[in-house]
Design an enzyme around this catalytic site. Structure first.
Site, PDB file in Angstrom:
ATOM      1  CG  ASN A   1      46.206 -36.443 -40.670  1.00  9.19           C
ATOM      2  OD1 ASN A   1      45.719 -36.392 -39.551  1.00  9.19           O
ATOM      3  ND2 ASN A   1      46.928 -37.465 -41.093  1.00  9.19           N
ATOM      4  CD1 TRP A   2      45.594 -30.165 -38.801  1.00  9.95           C
ATOM      5  CD2 TRP A   2      44.443 -29.543 -36.986  1.00  9.95           C
ATOM      6  NE1 TRP A   2      44.967 -28.984 -39.104  1.00  9.95           N
ATOM      7  CE2 TRP A   2      44.244 -28.572 -38.003  1.00  9.95           C
ATOM      8  CE3 TRP A   2      43.813 -29.351 -35.769  1.00  9.95           C
ATOM      9  CZ2 TRP A   2      43.447 -27.449 -37.831  1.00  9.95           C
ATOM     10  CZ3 TRP A   2      43.009 -28.229 -35.587  1.00  9.95           C
ATOM     11  CH2 TRP A   2      42.839 -27.293 -36.600  1.00  9.95           C
TER      12      TRP A   2
ATOM     13  CG  HIS B   1      47.908 -41.751 -42.360  1.00  5.76           C
ATOM     14  ND1 HIS B   1      49.237 -41.816 -42.003  1.00  5.76           N
ATOM     15  CD2 HIS B   1      47.743 -40.541 -42.970  1.00  5.76           C
ATOM     16  CE1 HIS B   1      49.843 -40.702 -42.369  1.00  5.76           C
ATOM     17  NE2 HIS B   1      48.960 -39.906 -42.959  1.00  5.76           N
TER      18      HIS B   1
ATOM     19  CD  GLU C   1      49.109 -42.114 -46.499  1.00  2.00           C
ATOM     20  OE1 GLU C   1      49.381 -41.080 -45.888  1.00  2.00           O
ATOM     21  OE2 GLU C   1      48.950 -43.208 -45.935  1.00  2.00           O
TER      22      GLU C   1
ATOM     23  N   GLY D   1      56.114 -36.331 -44.447  1.00  2.31           N
ATOM     24  CA  GLY D   1      56.910 -35.719 -43.394  1.00  2.31           C
ATOM     25  C   GLY D   1      58.393 -35.648 -43.684  1.00  2.31           C
TER      26      GLY D   1
ATOM     27  CB  SER E   1      56.108 -33.261 -48.494  1.00  2.78           C
ATOM     28  OG  SER E   1      56.715 -34.084 -47.513  1.00  2.78           O
TER      29      SER E   1
ATOM     30  N   GLY F   1      51.770 -31.532 -42.316  1.00  5.38           N
ATOM     31  CA  GLY F   1      52.443 -30.419 -41.657  1.00  5.38           C
ATOM     32  C   GLY F   1      51.983 -29.040 -42.093  1.00  5.38           C
TER      33      GLY F   1
END
Length: 253
Positions: free
Chosen positions: A9-10, A96, A169, A175, A215, A237
């Site tokens: 996921n950018w 999300h 998640e 993050g 993460s 990331g």
């Protein structure tokens, strides 16, 4: 047997040109892939067209980060299911935690998006669920997560559940550099799978893919994937650079 599904996921990173470079690097390195292994990337909306061209004919699939539940109309800033399909998008991430937080998306809105997506030809829709740190510290993790599952899947039929992927998640691990331990993640994944059995059937429970997101990196992916109810990862990331994303892929396949 469930497939292993790794999704990058950018988020709001990269221009079209930048995204194309990274997509090409990933696609070039992933020349062969077993049938039970799926890799997807979700660039920003503005990069979908160019990235789609870059990965055409490769083993990398194209996803989107969100969509509207409306097909058209006065919905400033939104993008419809048909618009995504035009770019060759096959998967869509919905619910999300960042969309829940920053865009004020409720379980009801997310459910509308799920139901709208199922009316179109997407291969899979990825429903994200997860608790905040306060909710975990208060012992409410399973209550929160399972409520999000039930509300997100409201009115989704037994036949349509085959096109749903769930992604756990934990909000506190996104993050932040913090990752749920494999035991913490497995506990929630197992509870989600049992909830799917209650809502649908053992067959649906056995076959649904449940990803972990929070993460994820090359160092922790293997131990997470060794857990029986973790079928893949939604990676933020660590998917932004081809080298780190490929390291994760190679540590799993």
């Amino acid at each position: 047997m469930r497939k292993t599904f790794l999704a990058g996921n950018w988020k709001m990173h990269y221009t079209s040109a930048e995204a194309s470079i990274v997509a090409k690097q990933i696609a070039t390195e992933v020349k062969t892939l077993n049938d039970d292994f799926v890799i997807m990337i979700t660039p920003p909306f503005t990069a979908l067209s160019k990235v789609s061209e870059c990965i055409k004919g490769s083993n990398i699939l194209l996803g989107a980060q969100n969509m509207s539940y409306m097909e058209s109309g006065a919905r400033t800033s939104e993008i419809s299911p048909s618009m995504l399909l035009e770019f060759g998008v096959e998967y869509v991430i919905l619910g999300h935690s960042e969309c829940r937080l920053y865009l004020a998306e409720t379980d009801e809105i997310i459910n509308k998006k799920i139901r709208a997506g199922l009316k179109h030809s997407f291969k899979y829709l990825i429903l994200c669920v997860g608790e905040t740190l306060d909710e975990r510290d208060s012992g409410k993790t399973l209550d929160v997560v399972l409520s999000q599952v039930k509300k997100g899947l409201d009115c989704v039929s037994e036949s349509d559940i085959k096109r749903i992927i769930l992604a756990y998640e934990p909000v506190w691990a996104i993050g932040t550099g913090k990752t749920a331990t494999k035991e913490e993640a497995e506990e929630v994944h197992k509870a989600i799978r049992l909830e799917i059995m209650k809502l649908y059937s053992k067959s649906a429970s056995d076959n649904i893919i449940i990803q972990y997101g929070g993460s994820v990196n090359a160092s922790n992916i293997k131990e997470l994937m060794n857990e029986p109810n973790i079928d893949g990862a939604l990676i933020g990331g660590a998917s932004l650079k081809a080298e780190s994303f490929l390291s994760i892929i190679n540590n799993v396949r």
